[in-house]
Design a protein around this motif. Structure first.
Motif, PDB file in Angstrom:
ATOM      1  N   LYS A  63       0.831  -1.197   0.000  1.00  0.00           N
ATOM      2  CA  LYS A  63       0.000   0.000   0.000  1.00  0.00           C
ATOM      3  C   LYS A  63       0.872   1.257   0.000  1.00  0.00           C
ATOM      4  O   LYS A  63       1.730   1.412   0.874  1.00  0.00           O
ATOM      5  N   LEU A  81     -11.077   8.877  -2.023  1.00  0.00           N
ATOM      6  CA  LEU A  81     -10.756   7.566  -1.460  1.00  0.00           C
ATOM      7  C   LEU A  81     -10.189   7.665  -0.049  1.00  0.00           C
ATOM      8  O   LEU A  81      -9.856   6.649   0.566  1.00  0.00           O
ATOM      9  N   GLY A 168      -8.309   3.055  -6.961  1.00  0.00           N
ATOM     10  CA  GLY A 168      -8.686   2.374  -5.726  1.00  0.00           C
ATOM     11  C   GLY A 168      -7.926   1.075  -5.537  1.00  0.00           C
ATOM     12  O   GLY A 168      -7.454   0.771  -4.440  1.00  0.00           O
ATOM     13  N   GLU A 173      -7.654   0.699  -1.767  1.00  0.00           N
ATOM     14  CA  GLU A 173      -8.958   1.239  -1.382  1.00  0.00           C
ATOM     15  C   GLU A 173     -10.038   0.817  -2.376  1.00  0.00           C
ATOM     16  O   GLU A 173     -10.910   1.599  -2.761  1.00  0.00           O
ATOM     17  N   LYS A 176     -13.667   1.149  -1.094  1.00  0.00           N
ATOM     18  CA  LYS A 176     -14.101   2.545  -1.072  1.00  0.00           C
ATOM     19  C   LYS A 176     -14.390   3.030  -2.487  1.00  0.00           C
ATOM     20  O   LYS A 176     -15.342   3.802  -2.712  1.00  0.00           O
TER      21      LYS A 176
END
Length: 322
Positions: A63, A81, A168, A173, A176
């Motif tokens: 991430k 996001l 995303g 994410e 989301k």
């Protein structure tokens, strides 16, 4: 049986700890017999491989903690996001949300490669609209060990959804992103429903830049799709893309509504259109149906595009959206 399941669970847990995975325990539920059943663990979000807008397979190992965005639409998606804290660099054209004004500027039409590298981002969100003109600079960034993802250039709502989903996925994410997309679809469906009963669609022309060089939005643009969604007609829908339209041709098309999108940099944009010599018989001018809508809401391929559709619907059919 319960005893063996418990032993197996303890063994798996100890292996996870010894391996240093740092994963949390998977939830345990009971079946109808009252026995504990191990729920399958969720698949890790990273590493992830994404095919970007240039067809390159981009591998993101973990991430991203620091992100640089090269274009406002990417920035707006990232903020939607919840990645505002992770954004460390934006373009000089970024203006939404207000927090972007506090971020480091990494250039405008031309990016500052050295500045980007100095920020040491984990991910650079580039864009297909400018990637072909920035090949050398993007390669320098890649050579510095920084991951570059080229997001697609969207010309429709479906392609905007693809952009949001790509960003995303790249940032961990994805869930989301789906929420944002579903929210946009819901809002658009509500607007479509309100305008579905229109029996006499209004003719609308988007004026993107003022006289003397008037540019309008024809078919194969966001604005054309927006007009279709609110059951209005594009007064230049027989023409393709963004194009220059001379005043005589504009007058001949005689739209019911004129939407200007340059009021944020042209003072009294609406009054200038209403005061044009020889335009007094144009229906939109005669009925004072010239409305300015902020350009970012109807051209920027991000989450606010659904808000732009609502603003457009209110401008064209105010009697429905009172």
């Amino acid at each position: 049986m319960k005893k063996w399941v418990s032993i197996l669970f303890a063994l798996l847990l100890s292996i996870g700890i010894l391996a240093g995975c740092g994963e949390t325990e998977s939830p345990v539920e009971e079946n109808n017999a009252g026995e504990e059943v191990q729920e399958p663990a969720e698949e890790p979000a990273f590493p992830v491989t994404i095919t970007d807008a240039l067809g390159d397979e981009v591998v993101i190992e973990e991430k991203p903690a620091k992100i640089v965005s090269l274009i406002p639409s990417n920035t707006e998606v990232a903020y939607a996001l919840g990645l505002g804290d992770e954004i460390v660099g934006v373009s000089e054209h970024d203006n939404y949300p207000e927090e972007v004004m506090e971020k480091e500027i990494i250039g405008g039409m031309e990016m500052n490669v050295e500045k980007i590298i100095s920020l040491a981002p984990d991910l650079v969100l580039a864009h297909a609209s400018s990637a072909h003109n920035s090949t050398e600079g993007l390669q320098q960034i890649k050579d510095a060990g920084i991951t570059v993802l080229v997001v697609n250039q969207a010309a429709s709502f479906n392609e905007v959804y693809e952009s949001i989903e790509m960003i995303g996925t790249a940032t961990g994410e994805k869930e989301k992103a789906e929420e944002i997309i579903n929210g946009m679809k819901t809002k658009i469906a509500e607007i479509e429903e309100k305008t579905a009963g229109i029996t006499e669609p209004k003719s609308v022309i988007f004026e993107i830049s003022p006289a003397p060089d008037i540019f309008v939005a024809g078919k194969n643009t966001f604005m054309d799709e927006m007009l279709s969604l609110i059951h209005a007609e594009n007064g230049v829908g027989d023409l393709d893309g963004w194009l220059n339209l001379d005043e005589e041709s504009f007058i001949e098309r005689n739209p019911d509504v004129i939407i200007t999108t340059y009021g944020y940099y042209t003072e009294n944009a609406v009054d200038l259109v209403l005061a044009r010599e020889g335009w007094q018989d144009v229906t939109a001018v005669k009925n004072k149906q010239v409305i300015d809508v902020h350009s970012d809401l109807v051209t920027r391929s991000g989450p606010r595009l659904a808000d732009g559709l609502e603003e457009l619907a209110k401008a064209v059919y105010p009697e429905i959206f009172e």
